[in-house]
Each structure stands twice: as structure tokens, then as C-alpha cells.
Design a protein around this motif. Structure first.
Motif, PDB file in Angstrom:
ATOM      1  N   ASN A 547      30.161  35.102  41.854  1.00 41.66           N
ATOM      2  CA  ASN A 547      31.703  35.195  41.927  1.00 41.66           C
ATOM      3  C   ASN A 547      32.220  34.900  40.636  1.00 41.66           C
ATOM      4  O   ASN A 547      33.217  35.659  39.974  1.00 41.66           O
ATOM      5  N   LYS A 550      31.350  37.902  38.385  1.00 38.36           N
ATOM      6  CA  LYS A 550      31.851  39.177  38.706  1.00 38.36           C
ATOM      7  C   LYS A 550      33.324  38.990  38.545  1.00 38.36           C
ATOM      8  O   LYS A 550      33.914  40.004  37.918  1.00 38.36           O
ATOM      9  N   TYR A 551      34.225  37.976  38.765  1.00 35.29           N
ATOM     10  CA  TYR A 551      35.477  38.066  38.374  1.00 35.29           C
ATOM     11  C   TYR A 551      36.019  37.132  37.026  1.00 35.29           C
ATOM     12  O   TYR A 551      36.902  36.831  37.018  1.00 35.29           O
ATOM     13  N   ASP A 575      35.215  29.056  36.164  1.00 33.36           N
ATOM     14  CA  ASP A 575      34.999  30.005  35.184  1.00 33.36           C
ATOM     15  C   ASP A 575      36.588  30.446  34.473  1.00 33.36           C
ATOM     16  O   ASP A 575      37.479  29.521  34.825  1.00 33.36           O
ATOM     17  N   VAL A 588      40.745  32.925  50.632  1.00 34.78           N
ATOM     18  CA  VAL A 588      39.470  33.581  50.072  1.00 34.78           C
ATOM     19  C   VAL A 588      38.470  33.107  50.884  1.00 34.78           C
ATOM     20  O   VAL A 588      37.363  33.850  50.808  1.00 34.78           O
ATOM     21  N   TYR A 593      37.512  39.115  53.441  1.00 35.02           N
ATOM     22  CA  TYR A 593      38.972  39.250  52.558  1.00 35.02           C
ATOM     23  C   TYR A 593      38.339  39.261  51.158  1.00 35.02           C
ATOM     24  O   TYR A 593      37.525  38.606  50.575  1.00 35.02           O
ATOM     25  N   GLN A 594      39.355  40.188  50.665  1.00 31.70           N
ATOM     26  CA  GLN A 594      38.982  40.537  49.016  1.00 31.70           C
ATOM     27  C   GLN A 594      40.270  40.652  48.589  1.00 31.70           C
ATOM     28  O   GLN A 594      41.107  41.392  49.042  1.00 31.70           O
ATOM     29  N   VAL A 595      40.705  40.039  47.466  1.00 31.85           N
ATOM     30  CA  VAL A 595      41.990  40.048  46.863  1.00 31.85           C
ATOM     31  C   VAL A 595      42.359  41.606  46.192  1.00 31.85           C
ATOM     32  O   VAL A 595      43.245  42.067  46.641  1.00 31.85           O
ATOM     33  N   GLY A 605      31.085  43.694  46.065  1.00 34.06           N
ATOM     34  CA  GLY A 605      31.333  42.653  46.937  1.00 34.06           C
ATOM     35  C   GLY A 605      31.692  42.979  48.397  1.00 34.06           C
ATOM     36  O   GLY A 605      31.748  44.206  48.504  1.00 34.06           O
ATOM     37  N   CYS A 606      31.568  42.158  49.332  1.00 38.00           N
ATOM     38  CA  CYS A 606      31.780  42.570  50.560  1.00 38.00           C
ATOM     39  C   CYS A 606      32.845  41.651  51.495  1.00 38.00           C
ATOM     40  O   CYS A 606      32.934  41.757  52.542  1.00 38.00           O
ATOM     41  N   GLY A 607      33.327  40.750  50.630  1.00 41.77           N
ATOM     42  CA  GLY A 607      34.133  39.608  51.324  1.00 41.77           C
ATOM     43  C   GLY A 607      33.359  38.605  51.942  1.00 41.77           C
ATOM     44  O   GLY A 607      33.970  37.916  52.940  1.00 41.77           O
ATOM     45  N   GLY A 609      30.959  36.481  50.888  1.00 36.85           N
ATOM     46  CA  GLY A 609      30.102  35.406  49.923  1.00 36.85           C
ATOM     47  C   GLY A 609      30.649  34.077  50.207  1.00 36.85           C
ATOM     48  O   GLY A 609      30.023  33.101  50.739  1.00 36.85           O
ATOM     49  N   LEU A 610      32.113  33.879  50.224  1.00 36.77           N
ATOM     50  CA  LEU A 610      32.744  32.328  50.310  1.00 36.77           C
ATOM     51  C   LEU A 610      32.730  31.997  51.568  1.00 36.77           C
ATOM     52  O   LEU A 610      32.834  30.874  51.893  1.00 36.77           O
TER      53      LEU A 610
HETATM   54  P1  ADP Z   1      33.014  39.140  47.559  1.00 48.18           P
HETATM   55  O1  ADP Z   1      31.744  39.618  48.038  1.00 48.18           O
HETATM   56  O2  ADP Z   1      34.208  40.467  47.725  1.00 48.18           O
HETATM   57  O3  ADP Z   1      32.907  38.620  46.252  1.00 48.18           O
HETATM   58  P2  ADP Z   1      33.501  36.674  48.328  1.00 48.18           P
HETATM   59  O4  ADP Z   1      33.746  36.100  49.848  1.00 48.18           O
HETATM   60  O5  ADP Z   1      32.638  35.981  47.706  1.00 48.18           O
HETATM   61  O6  ADP Z   1      33.462  38.272  48.743  1.00 48.18           O
HETATM   62  O7  ADP Z   1      34.941  36.548  47.896  1.00 48.18           O
HETATM   63  C1  ADP Z   1      36.210  36.910  48.329  1.00 48.18           C
HETATM   64  C2  ADP Z   1      37.146  37.295  47.336  1.00 48.18           C
HETATM   65  O8  ADP Z   1      37.834  36.120  46.804  1.00 48.18           O
HETATM   66  C3  ADP Z   1      36.901  38.259  46.170  1.00 48.18           C
HETATM   67  O9  ADP Z   1      36.790  39.669  46.627  1.00 48.18           O
HETATM   68  C4  ADP Z   1      37.687  37.846  45.152  1.00 48.18           C
HETATM   69  O10 ADP Z   1      38.907  38.507  45.286  1.00 48.18           O
HETATM   70  C5  ADP Z   1      37.868  36.418  45.447  1.00 48.18           C
HETATM   71  N1  ADP Z   1      37.221  35.578  44.446  1.00 48.18           N
HETATM   72  C6  ADP Z   1      35.994  35.071  44.801  1.00 48.18           C
HETATM   73  N2  ADP Z   1      35.679  34.260  43.682  1.00 48.18           N
HETATM   74  C7  ADP Z   1      36.427  34.191  42.788  1.00 48.18           C
HETATM   75  C8  ADP Z   1      36.480  33.891  41.278  1.00 48.18           C
HETATM   76  N3  ADP Z   1      35.725  32.952  40.840  1.00 48.18           N
HETATM   77  N4  ADP Z   1      37.773  34.229  40.620  1.00 48.18           N
HETATM   78  C9  ADP Z   1      38.685  35.043  41.341  1.00 48.18           C
HETATM   79  N5  ADP Z   1      38.675  35.574  42.182  1.00 48.18           N
HETATM   80  C10 ADP Z   1      37.673  35.326  43.130  1.00 48.18           C
END
Ligand code: ADP
Length: 660
Positions: A547, A550-551, A575, A588, A593-595, A605-607, A609-610
Motif C-alpha cells: 500500500n 501504491k499510494y 510513507d 480503511v 473499502y477503497q478511498v 487493489g481490491c479493498g 489488503g487492510l
Molecule cells: P487496496 O487493495 O485497494 O489497496 P486496502 O485494503 O489495502 O485495499 O486499502 C484500502 C484503501 O485504503 C485503499 O484503496 C486506499 O485508498 C487506502 N490506503 C491504504 N493504504 C494507504 C496508504 N499507505 N496511503 C494512502 N491510502 C492508503
């Protein structure tokens, strides 16, 4: 369409499980409540009926006691009449308040009261020559001479009645002759001699008391000492019911006269009774055999003695009061009051518990039992009602518990179905993109006439990248699916934080060391060991690193720090990426859930990971949190209990299945 499927925000509320719950709970609850209330009412009524039956018996007993008491009163009258004169009995009964008046025909012939004995009426005026001569003188108006003649007759007569009548005639003549003092002497002094006590005139009236009244009329002045003494003597005589008996009509007449003569109008405690008896006697009713009966006079009751010779007269109000007193002396059930109501009186239906109209001897009278409070009914009913109440409450609790259980089961089922749908939609979409790009690359390679080795290597590297992303995606889907089905198992062991961090950075791949990306790894020395599944912990760190990569923008500066905290080991991934707002931070960790979904789509991503991170960390007894600000980067911190801090539950085996 895809976004709606991916985001939990797209789902509307589902009212029907709630409605179902309401129907399942409310309908039976209302039924049970209705049943309870009906049962309670019935119980109250049943108790009331039982008490009414019991109290009715009590009331019948009360009536018998009243009848017995009346019978005894009547019998006592007979025995008292045998022991005492009628007039004395009259005075005793009236003065004690046993009755309002009394008629007595004594056991001794001639003893009657207040009826005037006929025997006395037979007296005749003396008709000898002396008396005739004196009477003639009086008629002619020679009052002084007539007075002398009468005086002589009185002195010479050995017959007390004749002497008394002569003295009375002498006083009359002296008065008419204007010789007031002489008349008063004859009336107050001569006639007050005890030998004249029983002397009566032609109508049977006692002469001595009448003489006193005449004296008072002659004195006239109430202030006069003689007037006062005479009045007192007459008053005492009128209240005296001893022998010789003053005839009732004369007594009543003298009482009234005295009341008009005296300025303070003295009251006589027997006058009302005398009047009542006189009115009753005037009816000349034939004696009745019944014990208690209404007389010919309004509101007057007569209680006849067994011999029929004594009749106690009771006004209805007086009889009511006496019966109430008798009732008060009776033993009755606690918290109850017995009442007796006069014939025709209306009982208060709210206050009266049981009542009935009595027959002989209290014909027409109404007996009633009043509960002082509803305590008895309530006390008896409340015991049974408590049973109903508790049964009802238990049933309602059971219904609610069953409904909740059913609702939870339905909710679980719905959640799992929804999850399945979401997964299928997401998986199919996410798999399609890398597969399509791999196929395109391969087709391009295969279609060329000659295989360009440099181009082939470049394409194969791209295919390899797509492949690893695909593997990562599939791995995440599979893990998540296992977590949701509670089928994930962790193989825990004591591991060092270093080993976990090194394994994660190694798996992160070369992209973190490529130009435009700097990964700074810091591991504090001497970190305590953690009790964890190493592969799962690598997944956690890998997801966070992924993440962060990616972000973040083109100049990625990522730091992974492992440090010690009291009883815990902390892993922080920082980060310099796009950051998160406070609202986003709160969400999150929710699955799917995806922002920014465009960005997420772009970054593959598929929302999940977290959500996976949080699941694994919690299963290890740890916590995960995020601090972040938009455009200022984010820091995700995972804290796990140190192995020697005793935070791992002793009964948790390394192979334990993790609860969802
Ligand atoms: P995804 O597979 O979409 O990354 P996650 O569950 O890992 O799904 O994350 C959910 C959402 O949290 C992401 O879609 C993103 O918008 C936000 N996110 C996760 N990690 C970060 C980060 N390090 N910085 C900014 N936004 C993040």
C-alpha cells in the motif's frame, strides 16, 4: 456497476429482517400479554367469587347472631317485668337506651304502663251529706264557708283519698275566695303529707302532684323561693317512676305544664318515650306474635316479648343504631366491616362486597359486608397472579431470545451470501485485467515473424509482473475467503521481529530498490520475540508495504521500523504518499473499502489488503492503527504482544482456528 458491487456504501438498508423480527416477537408477545391479563382477571374474579361465598356464609352467621340477640332482648324484657313494676321497667329501658319506648302489661293485675289502668277510673266521688253541703256552698259562691267545710271533712276523714280530695277542694275554694296563702298552705304543706301520696281524683290522677302544679300557678313568680322549691319537688316527682305510679297521661300533662311555667323549660329524659308510647297506644293495635315487626306508625318497630306482655318500641333510626352496636361487638373476618341497612336504603355498590336482604325477624333489613380495602382479594389473587406473571415473563424472554437467535442466524446467512456475491464479482473483474494483458503480450510475441530476443525479454518481464500481481490478488482473495469462513489456521511459534521484517522486505521485490523508491528499514536491537505465524506476519507487512508503494508518488520514501514497547513489539510502515482524511482513516480497515476507486483500480487493489491485516493482527492478540493526513503520508502501526509478556492465552494451541 463494478463500483457499487465493490463498495459497502452502495448497499441500502434491508428492512425485512427487522420486520420479521418485529412480527416474530411482537405478535407472540402481545398474545402472551393478552393471555396473562385475561388469566389475571379470571383469577381475580375466581378469588372474588370464592371470597363472596365465604363471606356470605359469615354474613348469614351475623344475621343469626342479630336475631338471637333480639330474641334474648325480648326474653329479658319478660323476666324483668316479673321482677319490677311496669313503670320502673319503662324508665329503666328508656333511660338505658335499650329502646325508644316501652309498653308493659305487668305480671301483677293492674300493673300497666304507660296505659292507664282502668281500675283507677272506677273511683267515685264521696256523696255523703257533708260533702254535698260543702259542694253546694261552693256552687253558691260562699267559697270561705265551703273551704271551712272541706277542711273539716279532711280533718275528720280517716280515708286518705277522701281527705286528700277534701284538701284539694279546700284549696280550690280558698283560692277562689282570694285567700292565696291559705290555698298554698293546703296545697304545698297539707297535701305533701306522705299519707296522700297514693290519693287519686275521679279520673285516677294523683292529687299530690296536681296540687304542686296548682301551687306553682298560684305563686306565679318564678323568682319566689316557694316557687323554686315547689317546682323542684314536682320535677322530681315527675321523673320518679316508683310507686305509686303517676299515670302516664297525667305525667305527660304535668311535664308539659312545668316546661311552660319554668323559664328554663326543663327537659325530661322520658317525655319523648311517653309521647311515642301514647301515639302507639292510640292506634289500639292488636298484639302481634312476631318478634320484630313494623308498627302502624311510620318508622316505628315493635319488639314483642315471648309472653306478649312487653313491647319495646324502636324508631327505625334507633333500632338501626342499636343493631350497628350489636354488630360492632361481633367477631368478623379481618379487614371487613359488617353493615346493616334500613329497609329501602340503597347500599353503595362500590363499597359493599357481599349483601343480602334478611328475612324474619329483620324483614326488609339489608345486611352487607364491606371490605375495608381490597387487600384480601388482592392478597389471595396476587399469589396466583405472580405465577402467571412469571410464566408470561419467561415466555416473552424465551420468544425474544429465540427471535434474536433466528435474526442472528439470518443475518449471518445474508452476510455470507452477500460476501460470496461480492467476491465473485470482484474476483472475476480483478482476474480478467491481468489475464487480458498477459494474453495480449503473448499474442504480440507469437504473431511476429521473427522472435526479437530483446523485445521478448521485455514482454516476458511484463508478463512476470502481471503474474506476480495476479498471484498476490489470488492469495488475498483466498486468505480473505478463509478468514470469512473461519477456516484460517495459524501455525504460531516464537519468532524474532528481525526474521519477520527480513522475510517481508525480501518478498517485497526489487521494485522497492528501483530508482524513485527508497525503503528504509530500521530494527531496534534486542527486540523481544513474538509468538506468531511467520507467514501471516509477512503477509501483514507485505500488504502495508505494498500500500505504501501504491499510494505514494514518483518519489517514494518508505520506512519500515520495528521497535519495542512495554510488553509489545511494534512494526510501523511510514510513507510520504497521498495520505488519508480522518473519515477515510476510520474506514480503511473495512473490507472492499477503497478511498479513490479509480486510483485503486489503476493500482490493482481490491479493498481487502487492510481488512486482511486487521484480521491477522487481531487473531494474534495485537492491534493496528493508522496516523495520516491528506498529502502528508501515512503511518500504519501494528503492535503485537511480546512472547515473554505472557499475553498469549495458554489454551490457544498453535494450530487453533481463528474466529471471525
Ligand atoms: P487496496 O487493495 O485497494 O489497496 P486496502 O485494503 O489495502 O485495499 O486499502 C484500502 C484503501 O485504503 C485503499 O484503496 C486506499 O485508498 C487506502 N490506503 C491504504 N493504504 C494507504 C496508504 N499507505 N496511503 C494512502 N491510502 C492508503
Amino acid at each position: 456497476m463494478l463500483h457499487r458491487l465493490r463498495s459497502p456504501r452502495g448497499r441500502g438498508p434491508r428492512p425485512w429482517p427487522l420486520l420479521l423480527l418485529l412480527v416474530v416477537v411482537i405478535v407472540p408477545t402481545v398474545g402472551v400479554l393478552w393471555f396473562m391479563l385475561a388469566a389475571m382477571d379470571n383469577e381475580r374474579m375466581a378469588v372474588r367469587q370464592r371470597l363472596i361465598a365465604a363471606y356470605r356464609t359469615q354474613l348469614a352467621g351475623v344475621k343469626s347472631q342479630l336475631a338471637a340477640s333480639l330474641q334474648q332482648q325480648a326474653a329479658t324484657l319478660d323476666s324483668r317485668a316479673a321482677d319490677t313494676s311496669c313503670a320502673a321497667l319503662f324508665a329503666a329501658v328508656v333511660r338505658s337506651g335499650e329502646a325508644d319506648s316501652l309498653i308493659c302489661i305487668g305480671m301483677v293485675p293492674g300493673d300497666e304502663y304507660p296505659r292507664h289502668p282502668t281500675a283507677r277510673r272506677s273511683s267515685r266521688d264521696p256523696q255523703d251529706s257533708e260533702w254535698v253541703a260543702a259542694t253546694r256552698l261552693e256552687r253558691k259562691g260562699s267559697f270561705s264557708r265551703a273551704a271551712e267545710d272541706f277542711s273539716r271533712i279532711a280533718r275528720q276523714s280517716s280515708d286518705d283519698t277522701r281527705a286528700a280530695r277534701a284538701l284539694q277542694a279546700q284549696a280550690r275554694c280558698l283560692s277562689r275566695a282570694g285567700r292565696r296563702d291559705g290555698a298554698l298552705r293546703a296545697l304545698r304543706e297539707d297535701l305533701s303529707h306522705p299519707r296522700y301520696r297514693a290519693a287519686a281524683d275521679l279520673q285516677g290522677r294523683l292529687i299530690a302532684p296536681s296540687a304542686l302544679l296548682l301551687a306553682l300557678q298560684l305563686i306565679e313568680d318564678p323568682e319566689d323561693e316557694a316557687f323554686r322549691l315547689t317546682a323542684t319537688a314536682l320535677r322530681e316527682r315527675l321523673s320518679d317512676y316508683g310507686e305509686p305510679t303517676l299515670p302516664a297521661p297525667q305525667r305527660r300533662f304535668l311535664m308539659r305544664e312545668l316546661q311552660t311555667l319554668l323559664p328554663d323549660a326543663p327537659s325530661f329524659d322520658t317525655l319523648e318515650a311517653e309521647d311515642l308510647a301514647a301515639r302507639f297506644l292510640a292506634l289500639e293495635e292488636t298484639p302481634t306474635p312476631s318478634l320484630l315487626t313494623r308498627s302502624g306508625l311510620d318508622d316505628l318497630w315493635q319488639l314483642t316479648s315471648p309472653s306478649g306482655k312487653v313491647i319495646a318500641l324502636h324508631t327505625e333510626a334507633g333500632l338501626h343504631e342499636r343493631l350497628v352496636q350489636t354488630l360492632a361487638a361481633m367477631a368478623l373476618p379481618a379487614d371487613t366491616t359488617a353493615e346493616i341497612l334500613q329497609p329501602g336504603a340503597d347500599p353503595d355498590p362500590a363499597a359493599i362486597f357481599v349483601s343480602f336482604t334478611a328475612r324474619e325477624p329483620l324483614t326488609g333489613w339489608r345486611l352487607a359486608l364491606r371490605l375495608d380495602e381490597q387487600t384480601e382479594v388482592d392478597a389471595v389473587a396476587s399469589r396466583q397472579i405472580a405465577v402467571y406473571l412469571w410464566t408470561g415473563v419467561l415466555m416473552i424472554v424465551l420468544i425474544v431470545a429465540a427471535a434474536l437467535w433466528v435474526a442472528r442466524a439470518i443475518e449471518r446467512q445474508l452476510r455470507s451470501t452477500r460476501l460470496k456475491n461480492d467476491l465473485v464479482a470482484n474476483v472475476s473483474h480483478e482476474l480478467k485485467t491481468p489475464l487480458a494483458s498477459m494474453r495480449l503480450l503473448l499474442d504480440t510475441l507469437l504473431e511476429g515473424p521473427v522472435l526479437d530476443v530483446r523485445l521478448a525479454r521485455e514482454y516476458l518481464e511484463l508478463i512476470s509482473q502481471e503474474n506476480s500481481r495476479l498471484s498476490h490478488l489470488v492469495e488475498n482473495f483466498l486468505s480473505f475467503s478463509r478468514f470469512e469462513r473461519n477456516q484460517q489456521t495459524f501455525e504460531r511459534q516464537e519468532v524474532t521481529a528481525d526474521s519477520v521484517v527480513h522475510a517481508a522486505t525480501a518478498a517485497a521485490g526489487e521494485r522497492f530498490s528501483a530508482p524513485g523508491c527508497r525503503l528504509d528499514v530500521q530494527i531496534a536491537p534486542g527486540l523481544p520475540r513474538i509468538y506468531a505465524d511467520p507467514d501471516a506476519m509477512v503477509t501483514v507487512l507485505l500488504n502495508l508495504l505494498d500500500n505504501a508503494y501504491k499510494y505514494s508518488g514518483d518519489d517514494k520514501r518508505i520506512a519500515l521500523r520495528a521497535s519495542a514497547e512495554p510488553g509489545q513489539v511494534s512494526f510501523a510502515v511510514r510513507d510520504n504518499g497521498i495520505g488519508l482524511s480522518s473519515r477515510e482513516r476510520a474506514k480503511v480497515f473495512e473490507r472492499f473499502y477503497q478511498v479513490d476507486q479509480d486510483l485503486a483500480h489503476h493500482s490493482r487493489g481490491c479493498g481487502l489488503g487492510l481488512a486482511i491485516v486487521r484480521f491477522i493482527v487481531r487473531a494474534h492478540g495485537g492491534s493496528v492503527e493508522v496516523t495520516s493526513r491528506p498529502r502528508e503520508g501515512s503511518t500504519f502501526t501494528v503492535k503485537l504482544p511480546a512472547a515473554d509478556a505472557g499475553c498469549v492465552a495458554p489454551d490457544q494451541s498453535p494450530q487453533e482456528a481463528v474466529a471471525g
